[in-house]
Write a protein that holds these residues in place. Sequence first.
Motif, PDB file in Angstrom:
ATOM      1  N   PHE A  52      -9.046  15.440 -10.408  1.00  0.00           N
ATOM      2  CA  PHE A  52      -8.678  15.249  -8.998  1.00  0.00           C
ATOM      3  C   PHE A  52      -7.270  14.686  -8.827  1.00  0.00           C
ATOM      4  O   PHE A  52      -6.841  14.420  -7.706  1.00  0.00           O
ATOM      5  CB  PHE A  52      -9.701  14.329  -8.312  1.00  0.00           C
ATOM      6  N   TYR A  53      -6.565  14.478  -9.937  1.00  0.00           N
ATOM      7  CA  TYR A  53      -5.202  13.941  -9.859  1.00  0.00           C
ATOM      8  C   TYR A  53      -4.159  15.040  -9.663  1.00  0.00           C
ATOM      9  O   TYR A  53      -3.004  14.758  -9.377  1.00  0.00           O
ATOM     10  CB  TYR A  53      -4.841  13.179 -11.140  1.00  0.00           C
ATOM     11  N   CYS A  54      -4.542  16.278  -9.890  1.00  0.00           N
ATOM     12  CA  CYS A  54      -3.581  17.388  -9.798  1.00  0.00           C
ATOM     13  C   CYS A  54      -2.983  17.453  -8.391  1.00  0.00           C
ATOM     14  O   CYS A  54      -3.713  17.418  -7.402  1.00  0.00           O
ATOM     15  CB  CYS A  54      -4.298  18.699 -10.114  1.00  0.00           C
ATOM     16  N   THR A  55      -1.660  17.543  -8.306  1.00  0.00           N
ATOM     17  CA  THR A  55      -1.015  17.607  -6.988  1.00  0.00           C
ATOM     18  C   THR A  55      -0.933  19.046  -6.473  1.00  0.00           C
ATOM     19  O   THR A  55      -0.380  19.281  -5.406  1.00  0.00           O
ATOM     20  CB  THR A  55       0.416  17.034  -7.028  1.00  0.00           C
ATOM     21  N   THR A  56      -1.444  19.980  -7.248  1.00  0.00           N
ATOM     22  CA  THR A  56      -1.349  21.426  -6.941  1.00  0.00           C
ATOM     23  C   THR A  56       0.094  21.847  -6.659  1.00  0.00           C
ATOM     24  O   THR A  56       0.371  22.545  -5.697  1.00  0.00           O
ATOM     25  CB  THR A  56      -2.267  21.843  -5.759  1.00  0.00           C
ATOM     26  N   HIS A  91     -12.016  10.440  -1.784  1.00  0.00           N
ATOM     27  CA  HIS A  91     -12.094  11.754  -1.140  1.00  0.00           C
ATOM     28  C   HIS A  91     -13.296  11.848  -0.207  1.00  0.00           C
ATOM     29  O   HIS A  91     -13.267  12.524   0.812  1.00  0.00           O
ATOM     30  CB  HIS A  91     -12.161  12.861  -2.191  1.00  0.00           C
ATOM     31  N   GLY A 179      -4.780  10.296   2.744  1.00  0.00           N
ATOM     32  CA  GLY A 179      -4.834  10.923   1.432  1.00  0.00           C
ATOM     33  C   GLY A 179      -5.191  12.392   1.445  1.00  0.00           C
ATOM     34  O   GLY A 179      -5.565  12.942   0.431  1.00  0.00           O
ATOM     35  N   ALA A 180      -5.082  13.028   2.594  1.00  0.00           N
ATOM     36  CA  ALA A 180      -5.420  14.448   2.630  1.00  0.00           C
ATOM     37  C   ALA A 180      -4.535  15.224   1.677  1.00  0.00           C
ATOM     38  O   ALA A 180      -4.951  16.203   1.114  1.00  0.00           O
ATOM     39  CB  ALA A 180      -5.273  14.982   4.026  1.00  0.00           C
TER      40      ALA A 180
ATOM     41  N   GLY B  47      -5.750  20.790  -0.637  1.00  0.00           N
ATOM     42  CA  GLY B  47      -6.040  20.085  -1.892  1.00  0.00           C
ATOM     43  C   GLY B  47      -7.450  19.568  -1.936  1.00  0.00           C
ATOM     44  O   GLY B  47      -8.187  19.785  -2.890  1.00  0.00           O
ATOM     45  N   VAL B  48      -7.869  18.895  -0.876  1.00  0.00           N
ATOM     46  CA  VAL B  48      -9.212  18.349  -0.877  1.00  0.00           C
ATOM     47  C   VAL B  48     -10.260  19.409  -0.524  1.00  0.00           C
ATOM     48  O   VAL B  48     -11.049  19.823  -1.364  1.00  0.00           O
ATOM     49  CB  VAL B  48      -9.357  17.080   0.003  1.00  0.00           C
ATOM     50  N   GLY B 199       0.510  15.856  -2.942  1.00  0.00           N
ATOM     51  CA  GLY B 199      -0.402  16.955  -2.594  1.00  0.00           C
ATOM     52  C   GLY B 199      -1.692  17.005  -3.398  1.00  0.00           C
ATOM     53  O   GLY B 199      -1.921  16.215  -4.315  1.00  0.00           O
ATOM     54  N   GLY B 200      -2.536  17.941  -3.012  1.00  0.00           N
ATOM     55  CA  GLY B 200      -3.733  18.234  -3.791  1.00  0.00           C
ATOM     56  C   GLY B 200      -4.808  17.172  -3.735  1.00  0.00           C
ATOM     57  O   GLY B 200      -5.747  17.201  -4.523  1.00  0.00           O
ATOM     58  N   GLY B 201      -4.664  16.211  -2.811  1.00  0.00           N
ATOM     59  CA  GLY B 201      -5.641  15.122  -2.780  1.00  0.00           C
ATOM     60  C   GLY B 201      -5.279  14.018  -3.768  1.00  0.00           C
ATOM     61  O   GLY B 201      -5.994  13.032  -3.911  1.00  0.00           O
ATOM     62  N   ALA B 202      -4.120  14.189  -4.448  1.00  0.00           N
ATOM     63  CA  ALA B 202      -3.732  13.214  -5.470  1.00  0.00           C
ATOM     64  C   ALA B 202      -3.375  11.855  -4.870  1.00  0.00           C
ATOM     65  O   ALA B 202      -3.638  10.819  -5.471  1.00  0.00           O
ATOM     66  CB  ALA B 202      -2.562  13.749  -6.299  1.00  0.00           C
ATOM     67  N   ARG B 203      -2.802  11.874  -3.668  1.00  0.00           N
ATOM     68  CA  ARG B 203      -2.431  10.581  -3.060  1.00  0.00           C
ATOM     69  C   ARG B 203      -3.651   9.680  -2.884  1.00  0.00           C
ATOM     70  O   ARG B 203      -3.592   8.482  -3.136  1.00  0.00           O
ATOM     71  CB  ARG B 203      -1.720  10.789  -1.716  1.00  0.00           C
TER      72      ARG B 203
END
Lengths: 180, 300
Positions: A52-56, A91, A179-180, B47-48, B199-203
């Motif tokens: 879940f850490y991937c920033t895509t 999340h 955190g979206a 992301g999420v 991004g991607g829910g990482a924050r």
Amino acid sequence: MPSNIERCYQCGQCTSVCPMGEQEQTYKIRKFLQMEKRGLANEESMMLPFIFYCTTCYRCQDNCPQEVKIVDGVLEIRANAVHNGQMLRSHRKVAKMLFEYGHAVPTTPEVMEKRLHLGLDKMPPTVQGSDEQLDEINTLLQITGFDRLLEDEVPEIKLNEGLTCVQQPGSELSAVEEGA
Amino acid sequence: MSNLSLFLGCVAPNRYPGIEAATKKTFSKLGIELDDLEGASCCPAPGVFRSFDKTTWLTLASRNIALSEEMDDDVLTICNGCYSTLKEADSELKKDPVLKKDVNEKLIETGHEFMGQHDVRHVIEYLYQDIGVEGIRKMITTPLKMNVAVHYGCHLVQPLKEADSGLVSGTITFFDELVEATGAKSIEYEDKMMCCGAGGGARAAALDATLRITENKLQKMTDAKVDCIVNACPFCHLQFDSGQQEINKSSCTEYAIPVLHYTQLLGLALGFSPEELGIDLNSTNTAVFIERIRNGFVTA
Ligand code: SF4
Ligand code: SF4
């Protein structure tokens, strides 16, 4: 959107350009893809919470000689984890916002003031200002079964010390809210 | 009325309303009144939500597009994340009639239908392609004299790649060209195409690690001596602006770079005051920057 991770030949070009891998030693995208390919359930849990850490950011994908759709792979691994009740607590909070406000990041009294100051309506013309519209969101979330994904909370896997991110007091809330 | 509805997303209206105000004001100056997209929700965040449950993500995204189609409008997004979600959902549903039917069977329960007869546009892509760099340049009343670090953001570039857009073949310059149309100079800096980190829910998942990615970028921008950062995404905006405060607190640094969305930069060049565009409402103090704008940046 089936991923094509079977094309991966483990060269490691992805890990070498990954910004998250640079920050978190345990975040190794090449290794995650290998674990996923081999489909070993106990290894899958070793990817948590890191997957879940991937920033895509797609840097890995741009650098892959095999044109592996790495980000699609990450999304698949995440979806499996979430459907096994392994959604991260942070999340989960974001997801609950969607039910309550129709937004991952809802407005605040402070922002309403800013909006008025800018000549905008106090409340944006979005779903959060209308019960009827919000009902539509909740109806759809029930039809798709998203509500059930938030039902049972599996205790979150604790990280070893040193791997956890040290958060400033008070920053957790803002991270969750935004955190979206 | 125009043929564009403004999709606000979450972060712009609920954290950085200056971006919403700047978009409406600049478009109005360009002769385009954007329609409100009443009842729109979270895009939902790619992301999420896309990674949690594809069907949920697709269904809510198609509702947002359907709301816009009901007004006979194309969707205009001001956020890379929203663009990524809505553009991808739109093209998947247009390509796959079975998927479209499936989604519409859900949507009909709320009285909506995804038709697939309109388009999803990002504000940067729209301005570049439909107004054009020359079109913008001609409208400028207050040419800007400042050095800008342009931050494209991953989810502006990636959807364009997937749409096979010529904008992203070879060296990518479309955003820099739009910035330079205002008179400002786009400064080259190391790792310019790198992610903001958020991004991607990482924050939400790993705040501290994302801030270290952000800090790397802030350092490169500082080395290049820029006057401000210009982005195309409220979430990158938040990560750079609020992020600077979080980084300063945790790393004892003193980053103080003003952060602007492109619509705010364009607004300045079209003669709006920084306050009308909400540039004074950032977390990172912009008072000195605003003072310099008033003085025509002669002290730069
Ligand atoms: S770069 Fe591509 S082929 Fe190489 S390890 Fe990564 S995913 Fe596999
Ligand atoms: S998309 Fe994820 S795995 Fe790939 S480089 Fe970016 S952060 Fe790393």
